[in-house]
Write an enzyme that holds these catalytic residues in place. Structure first.
Site, PDB file in Angstrom:
ATOM      1  N   ASN A   1       7.119 -56.825  93.778  1.00  0.00           N
ATOM      2  CA  ASN A   1       6.427 -57.768  92.906  1.00  0.00           C
ATOM      3  C   ASN A   1       4.948 -57.798  93.257  1.00  0.00           C
ATOM      4  O   ASN A   1       4.563 -57.683  94.406  1.00  0.00           O
ATOM      5  CB  ASN A   1       6.990 -59.180  93.055  1.00  0.00           C
ATOM      6  CG  ASN A   1       6.431 -60.092  91.984  1.00  0.00           C
ATOM      7  OD1 ASN A   1       6.776 -59.958  90.817  1.00  0.00           O
ATOM      8  ND2 ASN A   1       5.510 -60.973  92.354  1.00  0.00           N
TER       9      ASN A   1
ATOM     10  N   GLU B   1       5.034 -54.945  88.534  1.00  0.00           N
ATOM     11  CA  GLU B   1       3.771 -55.006  87.794  1.00  0.00           C
ATOM     12  C   GLU B   1       2.969 -53.704  87.906  1.00  0.00           C
ATOM     13  O   GLU B   1       2.156 -53.390  87.029  1.00  0.00           O
ATOM     14  CB  GLU B   1       2.919 -56.188  88.276  1.00  0.00           C
ATOM     15  CG  GLU B   1       3.342 -57.557  87.741  1.00  0.00           C
ATOM     16  CD  GLU B   1       4.510 -58.202  88.500  1.00  0.00           C
ATOM     17  OE1 GLU B   1       4.994 -57.584  89.480  1.00  0.00           O
ATOM     18  OE2 GLU B   1       4.943 -59.304  88.106  1.00  0.00           O
TER      19      GLU B   1
ATOM     20  N   TYR C   1      -2.188 -64.707  93.483  1.00  0.00           N
ATOM     21  CA  TYR C   1      -2.089 -66.047  94.055  1.00  0.00           C
ATOM     22  C   TYR C   1      -3.288 -66.259  94.968  1.00  0.00           C
ATOM     23  O   TYR C   1      -3.476 -65.486  95.918  1.00  0.00           O
ATOM     24  CB  TYR C   1      -0.801 -66.196  94.881  1.00  0.00           C
ATOM     25  CG  TYR C   1       0.443 -65.584  94.256  1.00  0.00           C
ATOM     26  CD1 TYR C   1       0.947 -66.057  93.046  1.00  0.00           C
ATOM     27  CD2 TYR C   1       1.107 -64.532  94.888  1.00  0.00           C
ATOM     28  CE1 TYR C   1       2.092 -65.488  92.484  1.00  0.00           C
ATOM     29  CE2 TYR C   1       2.250 -63.974  94.342  1.00  0.00           C
ATOM     30  CZ  TYR C   1       2.736 -64.443  93.138  1.00  0.00           C
ATOM     31  OH  TYR C   1       3.865 -63.890  92.593  1.00  0.00           O
ATOM     32  N   ARG C   2      -4.056 -67.297  94.709  1.00  0.00           N
ATOM     33  CA  ARG C   2      -5.261 -67.538  95.512  1.00  0.00           C
ATOM     34  C   ARG C   2      -4.917 -67.763  96.980  1.00  0.00           C
ATOM     35  O   ARG C   2      -3.813 -68.216  97.302  1.00  0.00           O
ATOM     36  CB  ARG C   2      -5.996 -68.756  94.972  1.00  0.00           C
ATOM     37  CG  ARG C   2      -5.243 -70.037  95.285  1.00  0.00           C
ATOM     38  CD  ARG C   2      -6.087 -71.269  94.978  1.00  0.00           C
ATOM     39  NE  ARG C   2      -5.432 -72.460  95.437  1.00  0.00           N
ATOM     40  CZ  ARG C   2      -5.027 -73.443  94.636  1.00  0.00           C
ATOM     41  NH1 ARG C   2      -5.222 -73.378  93.334  1.00  0.00           N
ATOM     42  NH2 ARG C   2      -4.448 -74.504  95.153  1.00  0.00           N
TER      43      ARG C   2
ATOM     44  N   TRP D   1       1.546 -69.290  96.320  1.00  0.00           N
ATOM     45  CA  TRP D   1       2.472 -68.919  95.243  1.00  0.00           C
ATOM     46  C   TRP D   1       3.172 -70.182  94.790  1.00  0.00           C
ATOM     47  O   TRP D   1       3.830 -70.873  95.558  1.00  0.00           O
ATOM     48  CB  TRP D   1       3.427 -67.804  95.649  1.00  0.00           C
ATOM     49  CG  TRP D   1       3.971 -67.794  97.040  1.00  0.00           C
ATOM     50  CD1 TRP D   1       4.466 -68.860  97.737  1.00  0.00           C
ATOM     51  CD2 TRP D   1       4.092 -66.648  97.900  1.00  0.00           C
ATOM     52  NE1 TRP D   1       4.887 -68.449  98.963  1.00  0.00           N
ATOM     53  CE2 TRP D   1       4.682 -67.093  99.099  1.00  0.00           C
ATOM     54  CE3 TRP D   1       3.782 -65.283  97.756  1.00  0.00           C
ATOM     55  CZ2 TRP D   1       4.944 -66.234 100.154  1.00  0.00           C
ATOM     56  CZ3 TRP D   1       4.058 -64.443  98.814  1.00  0.00           C
ATOM     57  CH2 TRP D   1       4.625 -64.909  99.989  1.00  0.00           C
TER      58      TRP D   1
ATOM     59  N   ASP E   1      -9.600 -76.103  90.085  1.00  0.00           N
ATOM     60  CA  ASP E   1      -8.635 -75.184  89.476  1.00  0.00           C
ATOM     61  C   ASP E   1      -8.916 -74.878  88.006  1.00  0.00           C
ATOM     62  O   ASP E   1      -9.811 -75.453  87.393  1.00  0.00           O
ATOM     63  CB  ASP E   1      -7.219 -75.749  89.654  1.00  0.00           C
ATOM     64  CG  ASP E   1      -6.253 -74.686  90.133  1.00  0.00           C
ATOM     65  OD1 ASP E   1      -6.246 -73.590  89.538  1.00  0.00           O
ATOM     66  OD2 ASP E   1      -5.513 -74.947  91.087  1.00  0.00           O
TER      67      ASP E   1
HETATM   68  C1  LIG Z   1      -7.627 -65.852  88.514  1.00  0.00           C
HETATM   69  C2  LIG Z   1      -6.188 -66.252  88.618  1.00  0.00           C
HETATM   70  C3  LIG Z   1      -5.764 -67.014  89.685  1.00  0.00           C
HETATM   71  C4  LIG Z   1      -4.433 -67.391  89.804  1.00  0.00           C
HETATM   72  N1  LIG Z   1      -4.050 -68.135  90.878  1.00  0.00           N
HETATM   73  C5  LIG Z   1      -2.746 -68.434  91.049  1.00  0.00           C
HETATM   74  C6  LIG Z   1      -2.310 -69.127  92.204  1.00  0.00           C
HETATM   75  O1  LIG Z   1      -3.098 -69.487  93.082  1.00  0.00           O
HETATM   76  N2  LIG Z   1      -0.982 -69.388  92.343  1.00  0.00           N
HETATM   77  C7  LIG Z   1      -0.065 -68.989  91.400  1.00  0.00           C
HETATM   78  O2  LIG Z   1       1.118 -69.223  91.589  1.00  0.00           O
HETATM   79  N3  LIG Z   1      -0.460 -68.348  90.264  1.00  0.00           N
HETATM   80  C8  LIG Z   1      -1.782 -68.059  90.081  1.00  0.00           C
HETATM   81  N4  LIG Z   1      -2.179 -67.389  88.954  1.00  0.00           N
HETATM   82  C9  LIG Z   1      -1.185 -67.033  87.931  1.00  0.00           C
HETATM   83  C10 LIG Z   1      -0.313 -65.877  88.362  1.00  0.00           C
HETATM   84  O3  LIG Z   1      -1.091 -64.797  88.778  1.00  0.00           O
HETATM   85  C11 LIG Z   1       0.597 -65.436  87.229  1.00  0.00           C
HETATM   86  O4  LIG Z   1       1.466 -66.503  86.930  1.00  0.00           O
HETATM   87  C12 LIG Z   1       1.401 -64.177  87.546  1.00  0.00           C
HETATM   88  O5  LIG Z   1       2.277 -63.908  86.487  1.00  0.00           O
HETATM   89  C13 LIG Z   1       2.195 -64.352  88.817  1.00  0.00           C
HETATM   90  O6  LIG Z   1       2.937 -63.191  89.084  1.00  0.00           O
HETATM   91  P1  LIG Z   1       4.503 -63.272  89.181  1.00  0.00           P
HETATM   92  O7  LIG Z   1       4.976 -63.561  87.785  1.00  0.00           O
HETATM   93  O8  LIG Z   1       4.920 -61.930  89.660  1.00  0.00           O
HETATM   94  O9  LIG Z   1       4.817 -64.372  90.132  1.00  0.00           O
HETATM   95  C14 LIG Z   1      -3.512 -67.005  88.822  1.00  0.00           C
HETATM   96  C15 LIG Z   1      -3.932 -66.245  87.743  1.00  0.00           C
HETATM   97  C16 LIG Z   1      -5.257 -65.854  87.632  1.00  0.00           C
HETATM   98  C17 LIG Z   1      -5.680 -65.026  86.462  1.00  0.00           C
HETATM   99 MN   LIG Z   2       6.403 -60.631  88.835  1.00  0.00          MN
END
Ligand SMILES: Cc1cc2nc3c(=O)[nH]c(=O)nc-3n(C[C@H](O)[C@H](O)[C@H](O)COP(=O)(O)O)c2cc1C
Ligand SMILES: [Mn+2]
Length: 501
Positions: free
Chosen positions: A170, A232, A174-175, A188, A282
């Protein structure tokens, strides 16, 4: 051409097209870059490469995704709908009829097979390898974004994990709040795949790798809401037309993109107590409050010799993440349509921070159809977190908010056409009484049928074609000027713009 192969090729392309400005003046990663960037983003300005960030040898790239034009350049596509069409052509593949279609089908199958990531022996992302005491996040120009942020945050990471049971990869964005030279928090959220991998870890450490400074499509893919079992990096490979090349990590059992500028290798230990992450300015436009999140410990920092550090700042919309979100909106439409085929189009307004509102147009075929679609969306992947849904008929342009507002005003009897429901809400949504769950609002703004309890529905006003053509033809003769007011349909929007001044 094809989408850029790495961050450098991307920067070069941006620069050639006049889409990037280099800043040699010394700037502070503490707040100053945010304020500069916010002004540039909100005026539709260029990507910024800060070459002289106080206290770091590494340049910082920001606003690479800040406009629709750059987002399309990233995919090397004329429009995001063209990118969506590529995804759609695979999803909608039918059993081929005849040789021609068989060949086309084979080509498409091959494009999927070719999308798988590929192992290579070495990569630029490991030109420099720092381990043990050599690991030092202070080397990087990490931004503290907003005044209420307690520390600098890595904001544009591709966080790589593997499902401890299935072995599937995966990648999520996630910041990461910096704690010290060799550790960060890992933010996450509740519904995310990286968190699920962590929770599925029985005990001990889950290896985590973080890639920074990728080619723009792979970077985008980290933010894409794929179903858990889909990698991804495979999406990235499919969208670029070439496999993502991976190298083996030096200190953990994971692979990372060979083209990354910087890689953090490390682990999250199931047995280490959570720490207090945040607050953080945020993408909701508010500070999300401090919450417990796990600690990510860095075992190696690898990078290119003169690595470029990528960043993004979220905040009150519109911010730079708007176009990352719009890319997902467009690219996932074909997949959404697979599940709910009566959907014609949808729009997630940037001002609604994406999860707060979905406008959707449907081909209405039976009484209660709009409600069926609402519940469909509330049951679909990350769209299930949507707080409010507006359903309009297929002839309404969901991207024209004036028109949507008109339909809601004109077609809705709030007592009959509003659905109040409940369900899961976004982790960061501060409005609900209880975090993670709360109310849902559906507004059926379609034309109502007698079976839905409506009186005979009135006819919409439209000028007839003959009169429109007559006026088009004679327009000059009237001597009113305003060339742009010719041609009926288009003119309405122009007039609106004039009225707004
Ligand atoms: C700039 C940016 C920052 C993000 N920060 C976070 C974060 O801190 N925590 C989080 O859970 N998702 C964050 N997201 C959203 C996730 O990247 C998004 O939901 C992604 O689908 C997560 O991957 P996953 O589906 O494999 O978990 C962010 C998205 C962007 C574009
Ligand atoms: Mn995913």
């Amino acid at each position: 051409m094809a989408p850029p192969a790495d961050l450098r090729a991307w920067i070069a392309r941006l620069e050639r097209e006049g889409e990037l400005v280099r800043i040699s003046a010394e700037v502070d990663a503490d707040l100053e870059i945010t304020e500069i960037n916010d002004r540039v983003v909100k005026s539709g300005g260029p990507a910024l490469l800060f070459e002289n960030v106080k206290g770091s040898r590494h340049p910082l790239l920001i606003n690479q995704f800040g406009t629709e034009k750059r987002m399309c350049m990233a995919f090397d596509a004329p429009s995001l709908d063209d990118v969506a069409a590529k995804v759609g052509s695979v999803l909608e593949m039918q059993p081929p009829e005849g040789l021609r279609e068989k060949i086309r089908g084979l080509r498409e199958l091959k494009s999927i097979a070719d999308s798988r990531p590929r192992r290579v022996r070495s990569g630029a992302s490991q030109e420099v390898v720092l381990t043990g005491d050599g690991v030092d996040l202070d080397l990087l120009p990490i931004q503290r974004c907003w005044p209420g942020d307690p520390a600098p945050f890595i904001t544009l990471p591709a966080v790589i994990t593997k499902d401890p049971r299935e072995g599937t990869r995966n990648v999520g964005m996630y910041r990461m709040q910096v704690r010290d030279r060799a550790s960060t928090f890992m933010h996450w959220q509740l519904h995310k795949d990286g968190r699920a991998d962590w929770l599925a870890t029985e005990e001990g450490r889950i290896p985590v790798a973080v890639a920074l400074g990728l080619d723009p499509v792979t970077c985008y893919a980290a933010s894409a809401p794929l179903p858990k079992h889909l990698d991804e990096l495979m999406l990235a490979g499919f969208l670029t037309g070439r496999s993502v090349e991976l190298v083996k990590c030096r200190t953990i059992d994971l692979e990372v993109p060979a083209n990354a500028e910087v890689v953090l290798e490390g682990y999250v230990d199931k047995d280490e107590p959570l720490g207090t992450e945040g607050p953080f300015g945020d993408h909701t436009g508010y500070y999300s409050p401090a919450e417990p999140f796990p600690v990510f410990r860095v075992t190696a920092l690898t990078m290119r010799r003169d690595a470029i550090y990528p960043s993004i700042v979220v905040g009150k919309p519109p911010a730079e993440d708007a176009w990352l979100g719009k890319a997902t909106e467009r690219i996932f439409l074909p997949a959404v349509r697979q599940m709910v085929p009566e959907i014609v189009d949808y729009d997630l307004p940037v001002a609604g921070a994406f999860h707060n509102c979905v406008i959707v147009s449907i081909r209405k075929r039976f009484p209660g159809h709009a409600r069926k679609v609402m519940h469909g969306i509330w049951g679909l992947g990350m769209l299930s977190l949507t707080k409010s849904i507006v359903v309009v008929d297929e002839w309404v342009d969901v991207h024209d908010y004036e028109e949507v507002f008109f339909r809601v005003g004109a077609n809705v009897d709030p007592k009959r056409d509003v659905v109040l429901s409940e369900g899961p809400l976004d982790h960061l949504d501060h409005a609900p009484t209880t975090q993670f769950v709360g109310g849902k609002l559906g507004i059926d703004a379609t034309a109502k049928w007698p079976e839905e309890g409506a009186r005979p529905w009135p006819e919409e006003i439209e000028m007839d074609a003959a009169t429109r053509e007559l006026v088009d033809r004679r327009w000059e003769e009237y001597g009113i000027g305003l060339d742009s007011l010719r041609n009926g349909a288009g003119s309405r929007r122009v007039l609106q713009r004039l009225l707004q001044r």
